[in-house]
Design a protein around this motif. Structure first.
Motif, PDB file in Angstrom:
ATOM      1  N   VAL A 267       0.721  -1.201  -0.020  1.00 13.88           N
ATOM      2  CA  VAL A 267       0.019   0.084  -0.011  1.00 13.88           C
ATOM      3  C   VAL A 267       0.884   1.176  -0.047  1.00 13.88           C
ATOM      4  N   SER A 268       1.923   1.331   0.947  1.00 12.34           N
ATOM      5  CA  SER A 268       2.890   2.345   1.064  1.00 12.34           C
ATOM      6  C   SER A 268       3.508   2.735  -0.423  1.00 12.34           C
ATOM      7  N   ARG A 269       4.041   1.623  -1.090  1.00 12.91           N
ATOM      8  CA  ARG A 269       4.682   1.816  -2.556  1.00 12.91           C
ATOM      9  C   ARG A 269       3.665   2.361  -3.470  1.00 12.91           C
ATOM     10  N   LEU A 270       2.312   1.723  -3.461  1.00 12.11           N
ATOM     11  CA  LEU A 270       1.427   2.214  -4.216  1.00 12.11           C
ATOM     12  C   LEU A 270       1.122   3.651  -4.194  1.00 12.11           C
ATOM     13  N   LEU A 271       1.065   4.067  -3.028  1.00  9.08           N
ATOM     14  CA  LEU A 271       0.809   5.736  -2.604  1.00  9.08           C
ATOM     15  C   LEU A 271       2.103   6.544  -2.973  1.00  9.08           C
ATOM     16  N   ALA A 272       3.190   5.963  -2.697  1.00  3.69           N
ATOM     17  CA  ALA A 272       4.491   6.607  -3.197  1.00  3.69           C
ATOM     18  C   ALA A 272       4.564   6.797  -4.604  1.00  3.69           C
ATOM     19  N   GLN A 273       4.535   5.755  -5.406  1.00  2.99           N
ATOM     20  CA  GLN A 273       4.492   5.915  -6.665  1.00  2.99           C
ATOM     21  C   GLN A 273       3.359   6.723  -7.498  1.00  2.99           C
ATOM     22  N   ALA A 274       2.257   6.496  -6.984  1.00  4.47           N
ATOM     23  CA  ALA A 274       1.239   7.551  -7.322  1.00  4.47           C
ATOM     24  C   ALA A 274       1.589   8.973  -7.134  1.00  4.47           C
ATOM     25  N   ILE A 275       2.433   9.274  -6.322  1.00  2.68           N
ATOM     26  CA  ILE A 275       3.069  10.548  -6.198  1.00  2.68           C
ATOM     27  C   ILE A 275       3.824  10.869  -7.383  1.00  2.68           C
ATOM     28  N   VAL A 276       4.843  10.132  -7.621  1.00  6.74           N
ATOM     29  CA  VAL A 276       5.640  10.135  -8.826  1.00  6.74           C
ATOM     30  C   VAL A 276       4.747  10.541 -10.193  1.00  6.74           C
ATOM     31  N   ARG A 277       3.771   9.405 -10.206  1.00  5.12           N
ATOM     32  CA  ARG A 277       3.026   9.368 -11.571  1.00  5.12           C
ATOM     33  C   ARG A 277       2.200  10.830 -11.587  1.00  5.12           C
ATOM     34  N   ASP A 278       2.053  11.538 -10.457  1.00  8.16           N
ATOM     35  CA  ASP A 278       1.169  12.630 -10.726  1.00  8.16           C
ATOM     36  C   ASP A 278       2.155  13.861 -10.424  1.00  8.16           C
ATOM     37  N   GLY A 279       3.477  13.842 -10.438  1.00 10.28           N
ATOM     38  CA  GLY A 279       4.399  14.435 -10.244  1.00 10.28           C
ATOM     39  C   GLY A 279       3.953  15.797 -11.312  1.00 10.28           C
ATOM     40  N   GLU A 280       4.467  16.906 -10.832  1.00 16.72           N
ATOM     41  CA  GLU A 280       3.935  18.403 -11.289  1.00 16.72           C
ATOM     42  C   GLU A 280       4.548  18.341 -12.703  1.00 16.72           C
ATOM     43  N   GLY A 281       3.696  18.387 -13.779  1.00 15.27           N
ATOM     44  CA  GLY A 281       4.094  18.590 -15.096  1.00 15.27           C
ATOM     45  C   GLY A 281       4.604  17.167 -15.706  1.00 15.27           C
ATOM     46  N   ALA A 282       4.496  16.022 -15.046  1.00 14.32           N
ATOM     47  CA  ALA A 282       5.339  14.825 -15.414  1.00 14.32           C
ATOM     48  C   ALA A 282       4.770  14.207 -16.560  1.00 14.32           C
ATOM     49  N   THR A 283       5.352  13.679 -17.500  1.00 14.83           N
ATOM     50  CA  THR A 283       4.700  12.874 -18.498  1.00 14.83           C
ATOM     51  C   THR A 283       5.423  11.524 -18.548  1.00 14.83           C
ATOM     52  N   LYS A 284       6.401  11.078 -17.697  1.00 15.98           N
ATOM     53  CA  LYS A 284       6.985   9.781 -17.729  1.00 15.98           C
ATOM     54  C   LYS A 284       7.288   9.388 -16.441  1.00 15.98           C
ATOM     55  N   PHE A 285       7.195   8.063 -16.100  1.00 14.82           N
ATOM     56  CA  PHE A 285       7.333   7.399 -14.811  1.00 14.82           C
ATOM     57  C   PHE A 285       8.731   6.661 -14.982  1.00 14.82           C
ATOM     58  N   ILE A 286       9.700   6.662 -14.197  1.00 17.08           N
ATOM     59  CA  ILE A 286      11.088   6.379 -14.528  1.00 17.08           C
ATOM     60  C   ILE A 286      11.688   5.641 -13.204  1.00 17.08           C
ATOM     61  N   ALA A 287      11.875   4.308 -13.234  1.00 17.04           N
ATOM     62  CA  ALA A 287      12.343   3.370 -12.400  1.00 17.04           C
ATOM     63  C   ALA A 287      14.017   3.519 -12.569  1.00 17.04           C
ATOM     64  N   VAL A 288      14.801   3.963 -11.383  1.00 22.34           N
ATOM     65  CA  VAL A 288      16.150   3.886 -11.501  1.00 22.34           C
ATOM     66  C   VAL A 288      16.624   2.793 -10.730  1.00 22.34           C
ATOM     67  N   GLN A 289      17.226   1.765 -11.316  1.00 21.09           N
ATOM     68  CA  GLN A 289      17.739   0.561 -10.585  1.00 21.09           C
ATOM     69  C   GLN A 289      19.245   0.652 -10.688  1.00 21.09           C
ATOM     70  N   ILE A 290      19.941   0.500  -9.547  1.00 20.50           N
ATOM     71  CA  ILE A 290      21.348   0.416  -9.402  1.00 20.50           C
ATOM     72  C   ILE A 290      21.698  -1.043  -8.724  1.00 20.50           C
ATOM     73  N   ASP A 291      22.361  -1.874  -9.494  1.00 19.32           N
ATOM     74  CA  ASP A 291      22.832  -2.997  -9.066  1.00 19.32           C
ATOM     75  C   ASP A 291      24.458  -3.028  -8.750  1.00 19.32           C
ATOM     76  N   GLY A 292      24.823  -4.178  -8.245  1.00 17.72           N
ATOM     77  CA  GLY A 292      26.229  -4.284  -8.234  1.00 17.72           C
ATOM     78  C   GLY A 292      26.910  -3.466  -7.268  1.00 17.72           C
ATOM     79  N   GLY A 293      26.336  -2.914  -6.132  1.00 19.16           N
ATOM     80  CA  GLY A 293      26.968  -2.161  -5.149  1.00 19.16           C
ATOM     81  C   GLY A 293      27.548  -2.885  -4.160  1.00 19.16           C
ATOM     82  N   ARG A 294      28.454  -2.174  -3.274  1.00 15.23           N
ATOM     83  CA  ARG A 294      29.064  -2.650  -2.217  1.00 15.23           C
ATOM     84  C   ARG A 294      28.065  -2.743  -1.132  1.00 15.23           C
TER      85      ARG A 294
END
Length: 409
Positions: A267-294
């Motif tokens: 539920v928390s993730r859905l609410l958080a992602q909804a904020i990004v999807r409704d970002g001011e002036g947003a036209t794209k939803f972008i996931a940034v995934q970083i792998d291979g860190g220490r």
């Protein structure tokens, strides 16, 4: 327009036993808009919260912290939109406390049992008289099914209300988890950059609520960013009314604890992602995934460097595969011993970079194809270890500037 986001169907939002919500039009900033929400909590409810790490925090944040630290049983929440009551000094604190006292008198509880929340314009005097005048109407409106209306009543520059709900079974009993949030700008994780409220009727040891709300924030609201600004009013509250009727959860590592945690996280993730999807002036939803860190900390450094970069975000808005900007952001993220010759990068299914340089098979038209999508995943592999993390952001458009330039008009 929001990115693949629709207004919630009120019928999909499960009531939480022990929680009723009432909404009123108090004219806090503008007439004829829902701007005052009261949430009544029945006796025995446990509450925990996390708040902004902005040192210039708003008066209601300070009062919430005081009331929670005092240990009184929380019986009510009052939320106004249109005025943040931040940057208002001692007078702002007095007005936040007066709001609590007024609602407490109407409900027959102590002022310390009321938590205040505000959102809106900073450094303007809170019109507490209008809030007080609106409280009786909000109380008269109290209903267990008013989650959708409450989501509307806490909006500022949001274009859509944000709400989510999940059900699970614990000990043969149905348990509901329902929440609302607001936010569209001034969003950067340093707690939970917005207002968020998640309630459940699960029976859980009160001492488990604080670690659960912190973990939920870290898995959701602390992984979103729109513009890199940490708000003065950010608050995320977790409420457990203890009314589902199953045996009490005494450990988050138990089977029942893990099931509840998973539902709260979702539920928390859905609410958080909804904020990004409704970002001011947003036209794209972008996931940034970083792998291979220490470790996850350095993964977050790289992820937020990409997600906060105006150059990266404007390139996504233009669907311009100027992807060297992503590598530059990784390079200045603060990983001092980063070996650039190991870096791999993908844009969805397109392999853009290998061993720190442009992949021989990469074609710019492939990158542009992905960047024209409304949902995009950027994957960067640091090749330093096994840690990974993901954050969610949006592009930066002309409309973002217009919305914020005109916000007070």
């Amino acid at each position: 327009m929001p990115v693949n986001l629709q207004a919630p169907n009120p019928l999909d939002l499960a009531p939480v036993a022990g929680v009723t919500l009432g909404i009123a039009e108090a004219g806090v900033r503008k007439a004829n808009r829902k701007d005052l929400v009261v949430v009544r909590l029945e006796e025995g409810t446990a509450v925990a919260g996390v708040f902004t790490q902005n040192r210039f925090c708003a008066a209601p944040v300070q009062v919430c912290r005081e009331h929670l630290a005092a240990g009184s049983a929380v019986r009510a929440i009052v939320i106004n939109t249109g005025n943040a009551n931040a940057g208002t000094g001692a007078d702002g604190l007095a007005r936040a406390r007066r709001t609590c006292a007024s609602l407490a008198t109407l409900m027959g509880v102590a002022p310390e049992q009321v938590l205040p929340f505000s959102t809106g314009v900073i450094m303007e005097t809170l019109p507490v008289e209008r809030i007080e005048a609106g409280l009786p109407a909000a109380l008269a409106d109290l209903q267990p099914s008013h989650w959708g209306r409450a989501a509307e009543g806490i909006m500022t520059t949001d274009t859509l209300p944000k709400a989510a709900s999940r059900q699970l079974t614990i000990g043969g009993k149905t348990v509901n988890v329902t929440g609302i949030s607001k936010g569209a700008g001034m969003i950067r994780p340093n707690m939970a950059t917005m207002l968020g409220f998640v309630a459940t009727d699960a029976v859980i040891a009160p001492g488990l609520l604080q670690p659960l709300v912190k973990a939920a924030a870290d898995q959701s609201f602390n992984r979103v960013t729109i513009d890199g600004d940490t708000s003065t009013n950010d608050s995320f509250l977790l409420i457990a009314t203890q009314r589902a009727g199953h045996a009490a959860i005494t450990s988050l590592s138990s089977e029942e604890g893990q099931a509840l945690q998973a539902a709260v996280f979702e539920v928390s993730r859905l609410l958080a992602q909804a904020i990004v999807r409704d970002g001011e002036g947003a036209t794209k939803f972008i996931a940034v995934q970083i792998d291979g860190g220490r470790d996850e900390a350095e993964c977050k450094l790289a992820a937020y460097a990409i997600a906060h970069s105006p150059l990266v975000k404007t390139a996504f808005f233009a669907s311009d595969p100027n992807l060297g900007r992503i590598l530059a952001a990784v390079g200045y993220a603060g990983i001092t011993d980063l070996d650039q010759s190991l870096i791999e990068m993908h844009l969805d299914d397109v392999h853009v970079v290998t061993q720190g340089g442009r992949h021989t098979a990469y074609r710019e038209e492939d990158g542009q194809r992905v960047m024209k999508q409304s949902e995009i995943t950027v994957r960067v592999d640091l090749k330093r270890g096994a840690a990974t993390t993901t954050v969610w952001t949006c592009d930066l458009s002309h409309d973002y500037v217009s919305i914020n330039a005109d916000y007070r008009s």
